[in-house]
Design a protein around this motif. Structure first.
Motif, mmCIF file in Angstrom:
data_model
loop_
_atom_site.group_PDB
_atom_site.id
_atom_site.type_symbol
_atom_site.label_atom_id
_atom_site.label_comp_id
_atom_site.label_asym_id
_atom_site.label_seq_id
_atom_site.Cartn_x
_atom_site.Cartn_y
_atom_site.Cartn_z
ATOM 1 N N ASN A 65 18.978 30.499 40.319
ATOM 2 C CA ASN A 65 18.148 29.584 41.397
ATOM 3 C C ASN A 65 18.219 28.230 41.005
ATOM 4 O OD1 ASN A 65 15.876 29.389 39.356
ATOM 5 N ND2 ASN A 65 14.542 29.499 41.038
ATOM 6 N N ALA B 273 22.333 27.888 42.487
ATOM 7 C CA ALA B 273 21.778 28.781 43.391
ATOM 8 C C ALA B 273 22.614 30.270 43.323
ATOM 9 C CB ALA B 273 21.344 28.380 44.737
ATOM 10 N N GLU B 274 21.948 31.212 43.371
ATOM 11 C CA GLU B 274 22.518 32.446 43.280
ATOM 12 C C GLU B 274 23.574 32.611 44.501
ATOM 13 O OE1 GLU B 274 21.475 37.165 42.259
ATOM 14 O OE2 GLU B 274 20.001 35.815 43.791
ATOM 15 N N ASN B 275 23.135 32.263 45.737
ATOM 16 C CA ASN B 275 24.103 32.321 46.841
ATOM 17 C C ASN B 275 25.165 31.371 47.166
ATOM 18 O OD1 ASN B 275 22.484 30.143 47.432
ATOM 19 N ND2 ASN B 275 22.308 30.620 49.385
ATOM 20 N N LEU B 276 25.482 30.552 46.117
ATOM 21 C CA LEU B 276 26.711 29.718 45.947
ATOM 22 C C LEU B 276 27.832 30.385 45.178
ATOM 23 C CD1 LEU B 276 25.028 26.230 46.107
ATOM 24 C CD2 LEU B 276 26.149 27.335 47.937
ATOM 25 N N GLY B 277 27.697 31.582 44.654
ATOM 26 C CA GLY B 277 28.945 32.160 43.960
ATOM 27 C C GLY B 277 29.017 31.666 42.741
ATOM 28 N N ASN C 5 33.423 24.198 46.885
ATOM 29 C CA ASN C 5 32.813 25.594 46.557
ATOM 30 C C ASN C 5 33.345 26.062 45.116
ATOM 31 O OD1 ASN C 5 35.610 26.810 46.755
ATOM 32 N ND2 ASN C 5 35.458 26.666 49.125
ATOM 33 N N SER D 10 22.426 30.795 36.978
ATOM 34 C CA SER D 10 22.681 30.775 38.181
ATOM 35 C C SER D 10 21.965 31.741 39.271
ATOM 36 C CB SER D 10 24.266 31.176 38.561
ATOM 37 O OG SER D 10 24.341 32.539 37.949
#
Length: 149
Positions: free
Chosen positions: A42, A142-146, A119, A40
């Motif tokens: 990228n 992607a890391e920013n999607l938790g 989400n 998770s």
């Protein structure tokens, strides 16, 4: 390092001091005899292909995928997710969990039992993941999607 004249002992010491990079194809023993492959960090087509190849090294007969939107790509979404779905369909997953507005629009391209979520929290709240047992589960996003949750 040898070309630079560094002694073997120094090379060995430095190699032994290297730390593994977390969140890049990290295998974790999960509950209910599952193996979770956490990738998770990228998400792009190349990293997805690498993760799928890595997944094939495991011999579990059943497998599931949690996949998020591919963010930061300035290409045609339809073409992008057609290619993604082809890669995924070739793997014959038992279940696919799609997270995000964009990827969810293309859920019909996936030829397996597919669930869509806005989400990560919605997926967690759904309890679908608690029903998985004796599988390998690839978390790819992607890391920013938790997805680390």
């Amino acid at each position: 390092m040898k070309e630079l004249g560094i002694k073997n002992q120094n090379i060995v010491e430095k190699i032994n001091a290297l730390k593994a990079v977390e969140m890049r194809l990290e295998a974790i023993e999960g509950q209910k005899n599952n193996i979770v492959i956490n990738d998770s960090f990228n998400l792009d087509l190349d990293s997805l292909k690498t993760a799928l190849q890595f997944l094939n090294e495991y011999k579990k007969p059943k497998k599931s995928l949690v996949l998020t939107d591919i963010v930061g790509v300035n290409s045609n979404s339809k073409e992008l997710y057609e290619e993604v779905s082809e890669l995924i369909n070739d793997q014959k997953f038992d279940s696919v969990f799609l997270i995000g507005d964009e990827i969810s629009k293309f859920s019909d391209l996936f030829k397996t039992k597919t669930h869509t979520f806005i989400n990560t929290q919605e997926l967690i709240d759904s309890k679908h993941l608690t029903e998985i047992e004796n599988q390998i589960i690839l978390l790819k996003g992607a890391e920013n999607l938790g997805l680390r949750k």
